[in-house]
Write an enzyme that holds these catalytic residues in place. Structure first.
Site, PDB file in Angstrom:
ATOM      1  N   LYS A   1       0.894  -1.056   0.003  1.00 48.62           N
ATOM      2  CA  LYS A   1      -0.013  -0.029   0.079  1.00 48.62           C
ATOM      3  C   LYS A   1       0.757   1.286  -0.074  1.00 48.62           C
ATOM      4  CE  LYS A   1      -3.962  -1.872   1.939  1.00 48.62           C
ATOM      5  NZ  LYS A   1      -3.829  -3.298   2.359  1.00 48.62           N
TER       6      LYS A   1
HETATM    7  C1  PLP Z   1      -4.479  -4.462   1.777  1.00 47.21           C
HETATM    8  C2  PLP Z   1      -3.717  -5.780   1.959  1.00 47.21           C
HETATM    9  C3  PLP Z   1      -4.247  -6.956   0.844  1.00 47.21           C
HETATM   10  C4  PLP Z   1      -5.400  -6.915   0.156  1.00 47.21           C
HETATM   11  O1  PLP Z   1      -5.337  -5.877  -0.965  1.00 47.21           O
HETATM   12  P1  PLP Z   1      -6.620  -5.622  -1.827  1.00 47.21           P
HETATM   13  O2  PLP Z   1      -6.059  -4.478  -2.778  1.00 47.21           O
HETATM   14  O3  PLP Z   1      -7.476  -4.620  -0.764  1.00 47.21           O
HETATM   15  O4  PLP Z   1      -7.267  -6.691  -2.714  1.00 47.21           O
HETATM   16  C5  PLP Z   1      -3.487  -7.915   0.933  1.00 47.21           C
HETATM   17  N1  PLP Z   1      -2.306  -8.079   1.754  1.00 47.21           N
HETATM   18  C6  PLP Z   1      -1.940  -6.975   2.191  1.00 47.21           C
HETATM   19  C7  PLP Z   1      -0.856  -7.357   3.608  1.00 47.21           C
HETATM   20  C8  PLP Z   1      -2.770  -5.791   2.673  1.00 47.21           C
HETATM   21  O5  PLP Z   1      -2.195  -4.924   3.279  1.00 47.21           O
END
Ligand code: PLP
Length: 433
Positions: A107
């Site tokens: 993210k």
């Molecule tokens: C947010 C997150 C996900 C999921 O990603 P999406 O884009 O919401 O499908 C998977 N793994 C981790 C570690 C995350 O922080």
């Protein structure tokens, strides 16, 4: 470029409006009006290009009409001041490590990009923008760190008291400056409800400019297409030309949808694997054609505990709501906590590779689905140290080494403002800031 709403009840808007609004007025999600494919020559060139160089070319496809090239280049290069390497785990299975950013999860890419883009738009804008983010842990840290010290932006992180891990809490409560942490005496759902009510409150929206920074926001989600191109380039660079399959551990499906955009830009991806934990709404849709949102259930891959994935609307839009077209490009798998633990253990013992619980789901689905002659890449979405308790519970005490970046956060002092779950209290707090 204009951005239209998936609900199509409001007129298309400019990029700046899509970014500052987050969600469209009809509660739909914004989509870019066009996705222009790359010329095939681009794919011959990228094995010799760096992650930043490739990402800049991809960014131009989305944002090139709205942001001067020199500024866009700065935004991309400044966002990606870390690498996203590809590591062979077993035979034709590769891990795309997306955890080398400041908060050790994928993210960071979208959050850092969005902060810089918004910062650019706000130059010469006399009002401040307030980013509200509800978090169960990971989103809060990526957004807080991505937006830290960006002029003209205040960030409010709402998190459930006592329900996020120590490491996660330290990653957003220790920053200060333009980052404020609100410790809500309730659950994650309460936090989310407070944020939603704020976006729907007329008086609050007249007094303050409010926006979101989850994967609903186009500026956070589109940049996630960058690293799919990088995976392709690094494989080609290593002389690997097999058909390519991506496995994506999914919650709100922002990451997987960004991969679909990469495919629409011409990146030769044979298929996607939507890898889920027990929150298997999309898995069931892929099998049956029926989409039935439900309450989320708690799992050890908690960043994927989502009962009604927000980006599903974008997938439907991309494929004109055709279940047969969607299920031709995306296959689904789902795993229980026990299966996740089993996979973490097996890969650690047999392949000497440490998976976090989310990456483990991606790995296992890929291993189950990959055909002879194909090469598979799973997205390793977070560093295992972000989930030390779970990982050491499976692999044994002392197996996880805390990276320096996390240790630095642990030394900081927590600062947060306690609030109840009552909307009026939250509203008054924001109005009197
Ligand atoms: C947010 C997150 C996900 C999921 O990603 P999406 O884009 O919401 O499908 C998977 N793994 C981790 C570690 C995350 O922080």
């Amino acid at each position: 470029m204009k951005y239209f709403s998936t609900n199509k009840l409001v007129s298309p808007v400019s990029l700046i409006e899509a970014v500052t609004k987050g969600l469209a007025g009809d509660e739909g999600l914004f989509m870019p009006e066009r996705i222009d494919e790359f010329h095939p020559d681009f794919f011959k060139r990228i094995p010799r290009m760096s992650f930043q160089e490739i990402s800049f070319e991809v960014a131009k496809k989305f944002f090139g009409e709205d942001i001067p090239e020199v500024i866009l280049k700065d935004i991309v290069y400044d966002t990606l001041n870390f690498d996203c390497p590809i590591v062979q785990v077993k035979n034709s299975i590769y891990s795309l490590e997306l955890f080398h950013g400041p908060t050790l999860a994928f993210k960071d890419v979208g959050a850092r990009f969005m902060a810089r883009l918004l910062g650019h738009f706000l130059l010469g804008f006399e009002r401040e923008v307030n980013v509200l983010v509800a978090t169960s842990g990971d989103t809060g840290s990526a957004v807080a760190n991505g937006f830290y010290d960006v002029p003209g932006i205040n960030v409010y992180v709402l998190y459930p008291k006592g329900l996020v891990s120590d490491i996660q809490e330290k990653q957003f409560t220790t920053l200060g400056k333009n980052i404020t942490s609100l410790e809500i005496d309730g659950t994650f759902d309460d936090c989310q409800r407070l944020v939603k009510s704020a976006f729907n409150d007329k008086e609050l929206n007249q007094a303050l400019v409010l926006t979101s920074a989850n994967s609903i926001n186009v500026a956070r989600f589109l940049p996630q297409a960058f690293y799919y191109f990088n995976a392709f380039a690094r494989l080609r660079e290593a002389g690997i030309t097999n058909d390519l399959v991506f496995s994506v551990p999914s919650g709100n499906f922002g990451n997987l949808t960004a991969g679909l955009f990469a495919k629409y830009l011409g990146l030769p991806i044979k298929r996607f694997i939507a890898a889920n934990n027990e929150n298997d709404i999309v898995y069931k849709y892929l099998k049956t054609g029926y989409y039935k949102p439900s309450e989320s259930v708690s799992t050890i891959a908690n960043a994927m505990d989502v009962g009604n994935p927000s980006n599903f609307a974008r997938i439907l839009e991309l494929y004109n709501h055709s279940h047969s077209d969607i299920s031709a490009d995306i296959v689904g798998y789902r795993y229980s906590d026990d299966e996740i633990r089993e996979t973490m253990k097996q890969v650690f013992v047999e392949d000497n590779y440490m998976l976090d619980p989310h990456g483990a789901i991606g790995y296992r689905a890929l291993k189950a689905d990959l055909k002879d002659g194909e090469v598979g890449v799973f997205l390793e979405t977070a560093h295992p140290a972000k989930f030390t308790e779970t990982v050491e519970g499976v692999l044994g005490k002392g197996t996880v080494v805390l990276p320096e970046k996390l240790e630095a956060f642990m030394k900081g002092k927590k600062q947060s403002i306690p609030l109840g779950t009552d909307f009026n209290g939250f509203k008054q707090y924001l109005l009197t800031k």
